[in-house]
Design a protein around this motif. Structure first.
Motif, PDB file in Angstrom:
ATOM      1  N   UNK A  47      75.526  13.617  79.499  1.00 44.71           N
ATOM      2  CA  UNK A  47      74.737  13.033  78.226  1.00 44.71           C
ATOM      3  C   UNK A  47      73.744  12.036  78.786  1.00 44.71           C
ATOM      4  N   UNK A  48      74.341  11.079  79.688  1.00 48.77           N
ATOM      5  CA  UNK A  48      73.524  10.078  80.067  1.00 48.77           C
ATOM      6  C   UNK A  48      72.337  10.544  80.944  1.00 48.77           C
ATOM      7  N   UNK A  49      72.706  11.786  81.778  1.00 50.40           N
ATOM      8  CA  UNK A  49      71.735  12.138  82.413  1.00 50.40           C
ATOM      9  C   UNK A  49      70.591  12.804  81.792  1.00 50.40           C
ATOM     10  N   UNK A  50      71.136  13.728  80.897  1.00 53.02           N
ATOM     11  CA  UNK A  50      69.978  14.481  80.028  1.00 53.02           C
ATOM     12  C   UNK A  50      69.067  13.390  79.233  1.00 53.02           C
ATOM     13  N   UNK A  51      69.710  12.426  78.626  1.00 55.85           N
ATOM     14  CA  UNK A  51      68.897  11.326  77.863  1.00 55.85           C
ATOM     15  C   UNK A  51      68.055  10.644  78.822  1.00 55.85           C
ATOM     16  N   UNK A  52      68.367  10.389  79.948  1.00 54.82           N
ATOM     17  CA  UNK A  52      67.502   9.779  80.967  1.00 54.82           C
ATOM     18  C   UNK A  52      66.344  10.507  81.404  1.00 54.82           C
ATOM     19  N   UNK A  53      66.548  11.838  81.443  1.00 60.51           N
ATOM     20  CA  UNK A  53      65.385  12.885  81.708  1.00 60.51           C
ATOM     21  C   UNK A  53      64.573  12.871  80.589  1.00 60.51           C
ATOM     22  N   UNK A  54      65.124  13.096  79.318  1.00 61.65           N
ATOM     23  CA  UNK A  54      64.272  12.924  78.191  1.00 61.65           C
ATOM     24  C   UNK A  54      63.390  11.868  78.169  1.00 61.65           C
ATOM     25  N   UNK A  55      63.966  10.586  78.234  1.00 64.46           N
ATOM     26  CA  UNK A  55      63.287   9.132  78.311  1.00 64.46           C
ATOM     27  C   UNK A  55      62.233   9.321  79.416  1.00 64.46           C
TER      28      UNK A  55
END
Length: 804
Positions: free
Chosen positions: A387-395
């Motif tokens: 989740x954290x990795x995907x969220x960072x990518x989206x950011x």
């Protein structure tokens, strides 16, 4: 009797304490996190435009959504489904290609002074009317084009404003996913911790096995035993009352025997004294006092009545019975031993089930392995990292989104500006032409302002031809993309037709009947579809039941009642309680009852006693005799004889008061005692035999049938113990299915993606092409009207001249 009341109160005081019946266990509520994402979108006033677009698309494509296995039929269904879009796209392409070509040929034709290119206008009588009509129609057309441009602009601005909400929605969904990962271990720990509720209840029931199990056994035995003991207790009371009656009878007989002797002596003395008094000469002088002589003769004749009616020698048999050891034995104490032995059943159960109570600490000790069997922590840790990795990518992608949206906004504004440019020429041309028109001026002498208006109208026509290709081309492309996304993605998603397509057997993989279980569990026959998964998560059910995780971790096989209760059940089934030590009535008690029935109460002649008692103490009632004697004495003249008789009358009354009254009271008590003894002695052997038979039947029940009662009640008690664990297991299953790890965040993610794709992007795109397309289509009548109206505003080179 008082003895029976005392014993009943004593029995009541020694009954075991009754515990409340076992009820439904309360495991509380599984702690649940609050998901903040509200996957719902209200477009506001622009929603009216969106509804218009949806209505237009339904008119273009009214056919059902195609679904089924991949074959030629599905291909034909898809073509038929797209036929409306293909027709509209064809019309758009024709418009985009032909209008510029027509404009090209139109310009070439006008350059050759054809197609209205000749600067000459014929004079007509209805020229003003035609000019006004053409101006009104052009203004109306321009107004429609303006509305279309405004709708396109509003849709463009709406998309830009909604793009700014994407970050808020994405962050909200990510926080919900973190809530999901943080709360799930806590919820599973809560499920495990609530095992203590069931275990503590089991421990409590095992600690109170005496009142619970022993009390039930006691209640079952009590139904048969208590009536028998009550009969013995009643017989004990009867024996005590019989003893009291015999003692009372003996006392009465002693009083009567003693009183009879004294009374007999006193009556003899009074009788002799009266006889001596009656020897007075006054009683024999008939010549001088005939009345007194006659009265004396009457009194002398009545003296024979002054004697007792019985001798008082009865009562030897009664004294023998009352003085025997039979009635000196306290049967109540023997009965109390039977009550105490029966009431001691719970204590006997406690003593003989100590091994079961020692098992409570080891019950379900492997419950902690439940969390270890579920690899929850490692999976959720990896999921949190994802989740954290995907969220960072989206950011990181947000700046690109803003950049793309900016270019898109510029392109859309440019398209709108093309139409606005045409509108500006049309409206300026109408304004200048209307304000500069002089109806008295000839076509060749029209003013500069009017000519400028006509020129602007022709400029608008030229730009319309130039921009038509770009405008209609953009409208057609956006229409095909946005319309198909609405009909192929958004609308099927709302109606769940899209899930049915995904769930079509063997569509995604020819070897998988159901795609999701085939991919996740390598079991495509498992009934798990995209639609059922979405519906379950939409209802905020647990991910365990929604994704059918019992395929990889079957909670039923791991947590079964036998796992927790096998030791307790085996121990309870092996317990054998010996109730033969319960003696309701020992041999001494039975001997007392048997001796009581053979005591000789039936040998007493109660009829003789009652007959003697009913006769009275004396032959004549002394008070009545005294009154009659006094009445006769009063008839005599005053004399020493009369005075002597008066003295004897006082003596008789004193004898009645001091001796007759106590004897009559003793006779009344003797009457009551004899009547009670007569009732008691009636069929006494059969009554005692019935009591002994009832006690022996109850004793037989305890000795021979108690094992059946114990097994029956033990089975019920074991069922209650097992039921506590069954309640816990069912609660765990229900909680896993409905409350633990609710998967609504995942449907919220889908719904959020649908909102961003359909509500934000597709609806805005469709509203944009509808507004821009409407404006572009109305450029065609605008061209025709502007060309015709320009003739009335431009300055002509020649005009019609009429000779006078």
């Amino acid at each position: 009797s008082l003895v029976r009341i005392r014993l009943l109160l004593l029995n009541k005081g020694t009954e075991p304490r009754r515990l409340p019946p076992p009820g439904k266990l309360d495991f509380g509520y599984v702690p649940a996190g609050v998901y903040e994402t509200l996957a719902h979108y209200e477009p506001g006033p622009i929603g009216i435009l969106f509804h218009m677009v949806h209505g237009f698309l339904c008119a273009v494509q009214p056919n059902a959504f195609p679904h089924g296995e991949k074959n030629i039929v599905l291909t034909l269904q898809a073509i038929y489904y797209e036929i409306g879009f293909l027709v509209c796209a064809a019309v758009g392409l024709v418009f985009a290609i032909l209008l510029p070509l027509v404009g090209l040929f139109f310009c070439m034709c006008r350059c050759c002074d054809n197609c209205g290119g000749e600067m000459h206008q014929r004079q007509r009588k209805n020229a003003d009317c035609r000019r006004g009509l053409l101006g009104t129609l052009l203004f109306s057309t321009s107004l429609v084009i303006t509305i279309g441009v405004l709708c396109a602009y509003a849709a463009n601005q709406n998309l830009s404003s909604q793009v700014k909400n994407i970050r808020r929605l994405v962050n909200s969904n990510m926080r919900d996913l973190h809530t999901f990962t943080n709360d799930t271990p806590m919820q599973i720990d809560y499920l495990i911790s609530q095992y203590a509720t069931a275990k503590n209840k089991v421990i409590y029931d095992l600690d109170n096995i005496g009142p619970l199990l022993g009390g039930k056994i006691h209640d079952q035995l009590e139904k048969e035993v208590h009536p028998a003991l009550d009969q013995v207790l009643s017989m004990a009371g009867a024996m005590r009352e019989t003893k009291d009656a015999l003692e009372n009878a003996n006392v009465s007989l002693e009083v009567l025997q003693e009183g009879t002797g004294k009374l007999n002596v006193n009556l003899s003395l009074v009788r002799n004294s009266i006889n001596r008094t009656l020897n007075d000469p006054g009683c024999h002088d008939e010549e001088s006092d005939a009345t007194s002589a006659q009265l004396c003769r009457n009194i002398r004749q009545s003296l024979s009545q002054l004697q007792i009616t019985h001798s008082g020698n009865k009562g030897e048999r009664e004294r023998e019975i009352s003085q025997s050891n039979l009635l000196k034995t306290d049967l109540s104490a023997i009965v109390q031993k039977g009550y105490s032995a029966l009431n001691d059943t719970p204590h006997m159960v406690i003593e003989q089930t100590r091994n079961v109570q020692n098992l409570v600490d080891g019950i379900g000790s492997n419950i902690s392995s439940f969390s270890k069997a579920l690899p929850v922590q490692s999976v959720l840790s990896n999921f949190t990292i994802l989740i954290s990795h995907v969220h960072a990518k989206i950011e990181d992608f947000y700046p690109e989104i803003d950049k793309i949206d900016f270019y898109r906004w510029i392109a859309c504004i440019t398209l709108c500006c093309m139409v606005v440019l045409v509108l500006a020429f049309n409206l300026l041309g109408l304004l200048c032409g209307t304000l500069g028109y002089d109806k008295h001026a000839s076509p060749t002498t029209r003013g500069c302002i009017s000519n400028t208006g006509g020129t602007m109208l022709m400029a608008g026509v030229g730009f319309s031809f130039i921009f038509s290709l770009v405008l209609m081309g953009a409208v057609t492309i956006i229409f095909l993309i946005g319309g198909n996304m609405e009909k192929l993605v958004c609308e099927p998603y709302h109606s769940k037709e899209l899930f049915k397509v995904v769930d079509t057997p063997y569509m995604i993989n020819p070897e998988w009947k159901n795609f999701i279980p085939g991919y996740m569990y390598n079991d495509s026959d498992l009934e798990l579809t995209a639609e059922s998964l979405y519906s379950s998560c939409k209802q905020n059910k647990g991910i365990y039941s929604a994704m059918r995780m019992d395929k990889i971790f079957n909670i039923s096989s791991f947590m079964n009642t036998t796992m927790f209760t096998k030791d307790v059940v085996s121990q309870l089934e092996s317990v054998r309680i010996d109730l033969r030590s319960i003696i309701l009535l020992d041999a001494e008690g039975k001997r007392v009852l048997q001796d009581f029935s053979e005591a000789g109460l039936s040998e007493i002649n109660y009829a003789d006693y009652l007959e003697e008692v009913n006769k009275g103490v004396t032959v004549v009632d002394l008070l009545s005799y005294s009154r009659d004697l006094e009445a006769q004495t009063d008839l005599m003249p005053r004399s020493p004889l009369r005075n002597a008789l008066k003295g004897h009358i006082g003596t008789l009354r004193q004898i009645h008061r001091q001796q007759i009254n106590p004897m009559e009271q003793a006779m009344s008590a003797l009457n009551q005692s004899m009547r009670y003894l007569e009732r008691t002695a009636s069929d006494l052997p059969n009554k005692v035999l019935a009591v002994i038979d009832a006690v022996e039947a109850a004793q037989y029940l305890i000795s021979k049938n108690a094992s059946h009662i114990f097994n029956q009640e033990t089975g019920k008690y074991t069922g209650i113990i097992v039921g506590y664990f069954h309640q816990y297991i069912e609660w765990v299953k229900t909680s896993l299915a409905l409350e633990v790890a609710p998967c609504k965040p995942f449907t919220n993610m889908l719904d959020t993606a649908e909102i961003m794709t359909c509500s934000f992007l597709v609806d805005s795109m469709n509203a944009f092409w509808m507004g821009l397309g409407c404006s572009t289509l109305f450029l065609l009548p605008s061209i025709v009207l502007a060309v015709k109206l320009a003739k009335y505003y431009r300055r002509m080179e020649t005009e019609d001249v009429y000779d006078e």
